[in-house]
Design a protein around this motif. Structure first.
Motif, PDB file in Angstrom:
ATOM      1  N   GLU A  96       1.394   1.341  -7.544  1.00  0.00           N
ATOM      2  CA  GLU A  96       2.222   0.665  -6.442  1.00  0.00           C
ATOM      3  C   GLU A  96       3.156  -0.435  -7.168  1.00  0.00           C
ATOM      4  O   GLU A  96       4.117  -0.397  -6.940  1.00  0.00           O
ATOM      5  CB  GLU A  96       1.168   0.046  -5.343  1.00  0.00           C
ATOM      6  CG  GLU A  96       0.618   0.936  -4.492  1.00  0.00           C
ATOM      7  CD  GLU A  96      -0.735   0.466  -3.792  1.00  0.00           C
ATOM      8  OE1 GLU A  96      -1.158   1.253  -2.922  1.00  0.00           O
ATOM      9  OE2 GLU A  96      -1.000  -0.829  -4.171  1.00  0.00           O
ATOM     10  N   ILE A  97       2.567  -0.969  -8.216  1.00  0.00           N
ATOM     11  CA  ILE A  97       3.223  -2.114  -8.866  1.00  0.00           C
ATOM     12  C   ILE A  97       4.330  -1.309  -9.717  1.00  0.00           C
ATOM     13  O   ILE A  97       5.636  -1.990  -9.890  1.00  0.00           O
ATOM     14  CB  ILE A  97       2.436  -2.863  -9.825  1.00  0.00           C
ATOM     15  CG1 ILE A  97       1.242  -3.621  -9.050  1.00  0.00           C
ATOM     16  CG2 ILE A  97       3.057  -3.830 -10.544  1.00  0.00           C
ATOM     17  CD1 ILE A  97       1.865  -4.526  -7.788  1.00  0.00           C
ATOM     18  N   MET A  98       4.076  -0.170 -10.263  1.00  0.00           N
ATOM     19  CA  MET A  98       5.009   0.363 -11.025  1.00  0.00           C
ATOM     20  C   MET A  98       6.116   0.817 -10.354  1.00  0.00           C
ATOM     21  O   MET A  98       7.268   1.103 -10.752  1.00  0.00           O
ATOM     22  CB  MET A  98       4.294   1.658 -11.750  1.00  0.00           C
ATOM     23  CG  MET A  98       3.519   1.065 -12.939  1.00  0.00           C
ATOM     24  SD  MET A  98       2.425   2.479 -13.680  1.00  0.00           S
ATOM     25  CE  MET A  98       3.715   3.404 -14.695  1.00  0.00           C
ATOM     26  N   ALA A  99       5.774   1.434  -9.055  1.00  0.00           N
ATOM     27  CA  ALA A  99       6.760   2.065  -8.107  1.00  0.00           C
ATOM     28  C   ALA A  99       7.726   0.842  -7.759  1.00  0.00           C
ATOM     29  O   ALA A  99       8.991   1.134  -7.732  1.00  0.00           O
ATOM     30  CB  ALA A  99       6.053   2.566  -6.689  1.00  0.00           C
ATOM     31  N   LEU A 100       7.418  -0.355  -7.657  1.00  0.00           N
ATOM     32  CA  LEU A 100       8.136  -1.508  -7.313  1.00  0.00           C
ATOM     33  C   LEU A 100       8.899  -1.871  -8.547  1.00  0.00           C
ATOM     34  O   LEU A 100      10.096  -2.545  -8.317  1.00  0.00           O
ATOM     35  CB  LEU A 100       7.288  -2.636  -6.512  1.00  0.00           C
ATOM     36  CG  LEU A 100       6.637  -2.292  -5.278  1.00  0.00           C
ATOM     37  CD1 LEU A 100       5.992  -3.831  -4.916  1.00  0.00           C
ATOM     38  CD2 LEU A 100       7.657  -1.821  -4.291  1.00  0.00           C
ATOM     39  N   VAL A 156       0.782  -1.088  -0.059  1.00  0.00           N
ATOM     40  CA  VAL A 156      -0.083   0.080   0.075  1.00  0.00           C
ATOM     41  C   VAL A 156       0.830   1.223   0.053  1.00  0.00           C
ATOM     42  O   VAL A 156       1.706   1.428   0.807  1.00  0.00           O
ATOM     43  CB  VAL A 156      -0.794   0.091   1.228  1.00  0.00           C
ATOM     44  CG1 VAL A 156      -2.094   1.309   1.233  1.00  0.00           C
ATOM     45  CG2 VAL A 156      -1.855  -1.352   1.106  1.00  0.00           C
ATOM     46  N   GLY A 157       0.561   2.284  -0.845  1.00  0.00           N
ATOM     47  CA  GLY A 157       1.182   3.568  -0.919  1.00  0.00           C
ATOM     48  C   GLY A 157       2.667   3.353  -1.566  1.00  0.00           C
ATOM     49  O   GLY A 157       3.524   4.183  -1.229  1.00  0.00           O
ATOM     50  N   ALA A 158       3.198   2.177  -1.839  1.00  0.00           N
ATOM     51  CA  ALA A 158       4.457   1.987  -2.468  1.00  0.00           C
ATOM     52  C   ALA A 158       4.844   3.189  -3.271  1.00  0.00           C
ATOM     53  O   ALA A 158       3.995   3.686  -4.289  1.00  0.00           O
ATOM     54  CB  ALA A 158       4.698   0.704  -3.470  1.00  0.00           C
ATOM     55  N   GLY A 159       6.166   3.702  -3.109  1.00  0.00           N
ATOM     56  CA  GLY A 159       6.379   4.918  -3.741  1.00  0.00           C
ATOM     57  C   GLY A 159       6.223   6.314  -3.079  1.00  0.00           C
ATOM     58  O   GLY A 159       6.913   7.132  -3.507  1.00  0.00           O
ATOM     59  N   ALA A 160       5.376   6.197  -1.923  1.00  0.00           N
ATOM     60  CA  ALA A 160       4.985   7.397  -1.392  1.00  0.00           C
ATOM     61  C   ALA A 160       6.192   7.751  -0.318  1.00  0.00           C
ATOM     62  O   ALA A 160       6.486   8.916   0.016  1.00  0.00           O
ATOM     63  CB  ALA A 160       3.720   7.544  -0.822  1.00  0.00           C
ATOM     64  N   SER A 161       6.876   6.739   0.094  1.00  0.00           N
ATOM     65  CA  SER A 161       8.061   6.909   1.053  1.00  0.00           C
ATOM     66  C   SER A 161       8.939   5.672   0.872  1.00  0.00           C
ATOM     67  O   SER A 161       8.811   4.668   0.135  1.00  0.00           O
ATOM     68  CB  SER A 161       7.468   6.683   2.342  1.00  0.00           C
ATOM     69  OG  SER A 161       7.087   5.544   2.939  1.00  0.00           O
ATOM     70  N   LYS A 162      10.046   5.831   1.337  1.00  0.00           N
ATOM     71  CA  LYS A 162      11.258   5.032   1.194  1.00  0.00           C
ATOM     72  C   LYS A 162      10.836   3.512   1.814  1.00  0.00           C
ATOM     73  O   LYS A 162      11.172   2.496   1.217  1.00  0.00           O
ATOM     74  CB  LYS A 162      12.501   5.508   1.665  1.00  0.00           C
ATOM     75  CG  LYS A 162      13.750   4.701   1.630  1.00  0.00           C
ATOM     76  CD  LYS A 162      15.265   5.437   1.907  1.00  0.00           C
ATOM     77  CE  LYS A 162      16.445   4.597   1.516  1.00  0.00           C
ATOM     78  NZ  LYS A 162      16.440   3.128   2.250  1.00  0.00           N
TER      79      LYS A 162
END
Length: 267
Positions: A127-131, A97-103
């Motif tokens: 989120e998937i794109m951030a990972l 949840v919220g991947a990319g919003a914080s380290k």
């Protein structure tokens, strides 16, 4: 091909066996996700404690790791639970949840993926794109992208970390190394109720407890989730009544209702 008959067989199995789904989840969604699992027929358990997580994991049939309100103690509990689950052959479903919003929301999920602990990764497109390495910042926990834009990132993550990747959106994508399934159920009003994405993660986990083909388990969970939501909208006057109706439809889900699911294998 996933037929409504097969989904019904797995749903009946959940209701008969009542598999324990252990949730290391966020403080916002504990009630609705527990209630969704109960309505489906599974048995939920919740913890944030590193002191009991290994014992509880040993009792469970699936483990959910949800990064919605992360803290370091919870992340450590996730490490212990996931490591134990893998040793026991218990499927682990990760919701970044919220991947990319914080380290932290990137580093912890990536650690779990790299260690080979994740059976199914389920998140929205952003989120998937951030990972997958995108530098875009999400708007809180909401997706800024359609699911189709995350397909290549999902394929890469699935191939590299040998897990099924599920991208939720207007049309859900369920991706393995060599297959892509689409699930076309749901309704936009579902995005107005907090925790609905987290509920879908829990339903996927419940199906993974009885269906060991995790690609199929993820598609089944997403189809039942979307179908319950779209049927509940028909009687709802807004998000509040949608939430209540959603739980009621999950509880009442039968073989006839499942005729309305739309799962397709892309070629």
């Amino acid at each position: 091909m996933i037929t409504s008959e097969k989904v019904w067989e797995r749903l009946e199995e959940i209701r008969e066996k009542r598999p324990l789904v252990l949730n290391l989840t966020n403080i916002v969604v504990t009630s609705i996700t527990a209630n969704a699992l109960l309505a489906l027929g599974a048995s939920p358990a919740m913890t944030r404690s590193e002191h009991e997580v290994e014992e509880l994991t040993s009792l469970g049939s699936a483990l959910v790791l949800n990064m919605g309100t992360p803290c370091m103690n919870q992340v450590q509990a996730m490490r212990l639970g996931a490591s134990r689950a893998v040793k026991l052959g218990v499927p682990v479903v990760l919701d970044p949840v919220g991947a990319g919003a914080s380290k932290l929301r990137v580093d912890a999920p990536m650690e779990f993926l790299k260690k080979g602990w994740v059976s199914i990764l389920r998140g929205n497109a952003s989120e998937i794109m951030a990972l997958g390495g995108s530098g875009d910042k999400p708007r809180g926990v909401d997706s800024l992208h359609g699911s189709a834009l995350a397909l290549e990132a999902a394929r890469e993550l699935s191939s590299r970390y040998e897990c099924v990747v599920c991208v939720s959106g207007e049309k859900d994508l369920v991706v393995s190394r060599d297959k892509v399934l689409t699930v076309n159920n749901g309704h936009p009003m579902m995005t107005r109720v907090t925790g609905m994405g987290c509920c879908s993660t829990c339903l996927v986990a419940a199906f993974s407890a009885v269906e060991k083909d995790f690609l199929q388990a993820a598609a089944m969970g997403m189809a039942v989730m979307g179908l319950a939501g779209e049927r509940a909208v028909q009687e709802a006057s807004g998000p509040g009544s949608l939430q209540t109706g959603f739980l009621d439809i999950l509880y009442a889900m039968d073989k006839e209702m499942l005729q309305g699911m739309h799962i397709k294998e892309e070629v």
